[in-house]
Design an enzyme around this catalytic site. Structure first.
Site, short mmCIF file in Angstrom:
data_model
loop_
_atom_site.label_atom_id
_atom_site.label_comp_id
_atom_site.label_asym_id
_atom_site.label_seq_id
_atom_site.Cartn_x
_atom_site.Cartn_y
_atom_site.Cartn_z
N SER A 70 -9.02 3.98 10.47
CA SER A 70 -9.52 3.71 9.12
C SER A 70 -11.05 3.63 9.12
O SER A 70 -11.70 4.06 8.17
CB SER A 70 -8.97 2.40 8.56
OG SER A 70 -7.58 2.39 8.66
N ARG A 77 -15.72 9.90 5.30
CA ARG A 77 -15.63 10.06 3.84
C ARG A 77 -16.97 9.77 3.19
O ARG A 77 -17.37 10.41 2.22
CB ARG A 77 -14.54 9.11 3.32
CG ARG A 77 -14.32 9.16 1.82
CD ARG A 77 -12.95 8.64 1.41
NE ARG A 77 -12.50 7.45 2.10
CZ ARG A 77 -12.76 6.22 1.71
NH1 ARG A 77 -13.46 5.99 0.64
NH2 ARG A 77 -12.30 5.17 2.40
N GLU A 160 -15.36 -9.62 4.95
CA GLU A 160 -14.93 -9.52 3.54
C GLU A 160 -13.81 -10.53 3.30
O GLU A 160 -12.83 -10.56 4.06
CB GLU A 160 -14.41 -8.11 3.23
CG GLU A 160 -13.98 -7.97 1.77
CD GLU A 160 -13.29 -6.65 1.47
OE1 GLU A 160 -13.97 -5.71 1.05
OE2 GLU A 160 -12.06 -6.57 1.64
N ALA A 172 -0.70 -6.91 -6.36
CA ALA A 172 -1.56 -6.00 -5.57
C ALA A 172 -0.76 -5.27 -4.49
O ALA A 172 -1.06 -4.11 -4.19
CB ALA A 172 -2.71 -6.79 -4.93
N HIS A 176 -0.71 -1.35 -4.32
CA HIS A 176 -1.16 -0.71 -3.08
C HIS A 176 -0.23 0.46 -2.73
O HIS A 176 -0.67 1.54 -2.33
CB HIS A 176 -1.16 -1.75 -1.96
CG HIS A 176 -1.95 -1.34 -0.76
ND1 HIS A 176 -1.36 -0.76 0.33
CD2 HIS A 176 -3.28 -1.40 -0.49
CE1 HIS A 176 -2.30 -0.49 1.24
NE2 HIS A 176 -3.46 -0.87 0.76
P1 0O2 Z 1 -7.11 -1.19 1.75
O1 0O2 Z 1 -6.13 -0.14 2.08
O2 0O2 Z 1 -6.48 -2.37 1.07
O3 0O2 Z 1 -7.97 -1.62 2.91
P2 0O2 Z 1 -15.47 -0.63 -0.15
O4 0O2 Z 1 -14.65 0.61 0.10
O5 0O2 Z 1 -14.71 -1.87 0.22
O6 0O2 Z 1 -16.80 -0.63 0.50
P3 0O2 Z 1 -15.05 -0.89 -2.95
O7 0O2 Z 1 -13.79 -0.09 -3.10
O8 0O2 Z 1 -16.04 -0.80 -4.09
O9 0O2 Z 1 -15.85 -0.56 -1.66
O10 0O2 Z 1 -14.73 -2.39 -2.68
P4 0O2 Z 1 -13.84 -3.39 -3.49
O11 0O2 Z 1 -13.72 -2.99 -4.92
O12 0O2 Z 1 -14.42 -4.72 -3.19
O13 0O2 Z 1 -12.41 -3.19 -2.82
C1 0O2 Z 1 -12.19 -3.48 -1.48
C2 0O2 Z 1 -10.73 -3.79 -1.22
O14 0O2 Z 1 -10.15 -4.54 -2.30
C3 0O2 Z 1 -9.82 -2.59 -1.09
O15 0O2 Z 1 -9.90 -2.09 0.21
C4 0O2 Z 1 -8.46 -3.20 -1.41
O16 0O2 Z 1 -7.96 -3.95 -0.31
C5 0O2 Z 1 -8.79 -4.18 -2.51
N1 0O2 Z 1 -8.69 -3.50 -3.81
C6 0O2 Z 1 -9.71 -3.12 -4.60
N2 0O2 Z 1 -9.24 -2.55 -5.73
C7 0O2 Z 1 -7.90 -2.58 -5.65
C8 0O2 Z 1 -6.85 -2.16 -6.54
O17 0O2 Z 1 -7.07 -1.61 -7.62
N3 0O2 Z 1 -5.56 -2.38 -6.12
C9 0O2 Z 1 -5.28 -2.97 -4.91
N4 0O2 Z 1 -3.99 -3.14 -4.59
N5 0O2 Z 1 -6.25 -3.38 -4.06
C10 0O2 Z 1 -7.54 -3.19 -4.42
P5 0O2 Z 1 -9.58 -0.57 0.51
O18 0O2 Z 1 -10.27 -0.24 1.78
O19 0O2 Z 1 -9.92 0.29 -0.68
O20 0O2 Z 1 -8.06 -0.50 0.66
#
Ligand code: 0O2
Length: 232
Positions: A70, A77, A160, A172, A176
């Site tokens: 990841s 990306r 974080e 969530a 997800h």
């Molecule tokens: P994963 O698979 O959960 O690890 P960043 O990519 O963190 O630098 P971003 O996307 O602006 O930038 O950060 P944000 O908005 O703080 O979101 C970070 C994490 O919050 C995500 O990690 C998710 O875990 C959670 N999250 C944010 N938005 C959503 C949503 O709409 N639905 C759900 N279920 N979780 C969310 P990742 O790495 O995107 O995903």
């Protein structure tokens, strides 16, 4: 033959990391320590709060270190060269802590108390509870920097932290699944249903908070005292 640990075997399969396997493992270890440091601080607050108010501000705390695949995927990306310096500078979610609370108010109390600690530095705050995402996602996100003390000295590492209620977490985890499901025919319909659930959940969280206040009384002075314990 000696059996390789899963992480090492994982790393050796990734061409981009082959020359930096050792520094990469060192980096992950540093973030692991930072993550445990933050989790311990939150657990300590939980213990103290339980003693003062006879209830726990959070139900569950989970920690996770981002998987090497990841990390690589995110670096590519975003168009960054795969170096340890770039990972440290550009990624804020190598170490993640998720705190699941029963009540919304406890989220803010815990976050405030953590940020008051003099070795924690707030880097970024995103309040998706006050400003939910268009899909209905609600959580409070903090990126903090915390010191880690190793034999080489003090390092500052980012962690974080996601705070959410049990109901928001339930939502969530289903959302997800939708995010990572490709080629769904009725994706839009499901997203609309999820949005409806997010709004209903938010209403229920608020009602539960109100009921708690009716049962326990509005103990704001008590809470203020809790956050000013050192000065008393
Ligand atoms: P994963 O698979 O959960 O690890 P960043 O990519 O963190 O630098 P971003 O996307 O602006 O930038 O950060 P944000 O908005 O703080 O979101 C970070 C994490 O919050 C995500 O990690 C998710 O875990 C959670 N999250 C944010 N938005 C959503 C949503 O709409 N639905 C759900 N279920 N979780 C969310 P990742 O790495 O995107 O995903």
């Amino acid at each position: 033959m000696e059996k390789k640990k899963p992480l090492q075997a994982d790393l050796e399969q990734m061409e981009e990391l082959q020359n930096i396997t050792q520094p990469f493992m060192q980096m992950l270890m540093e973030y692991q320590c930072a993550m445990e440091e933050v989790a311990t601080k939150l657990k300590n607050l939980n213990e103290e709060f339980a003693l003062l108010y006879n209830r726990n501000p959070f139900e569950t705390i989970k920690t996770r270190l981002k998987r090497p695949t990841s990390i690589l995927e995110k670096m590519k990306r975003r168009g960054f060269a795969v170096t340890i310096d770039n990972m440290r500078r550009e990624l804020t979610d190598i170490a993640g802590v998720r705190v699941i609370c029963s009540f919304q108010e406890d989220i803010y109390t815990l976050a405030d108390l953590l940020l008051e600690q003099d070795d924690i530095r707030l880097i970024q705050k995103k309040d998706y509870i006050k400003n939910p995402k268009p899909n209905g996602y609600r959580s409070l996100h903090l990126i903090v920097e915390v010191p880690v003390f190793l034999s080489s000295g003090k390092l500052l590492r980012k962690v974080e932290i996601q705070f959410r209620t049990i109901a928001m977490d339930f939502w969530a985890s289903l959302d997800h699944k939708l995010r990572y499901k490709k080629d769904l025919q009725n994706g839009e319909v499901i997203a609309a249903q999820l949005k409806e659930c997010a709004d209903a959940i938010s209403g229920i969280d608020e009602k539960m908070q109100d009921i708690l206040i009716q049962i326990e009384g509005d103990d704001e002075p008590k809470r203020k005292r809790f956050s000013n314990l050192e000065e008393e």
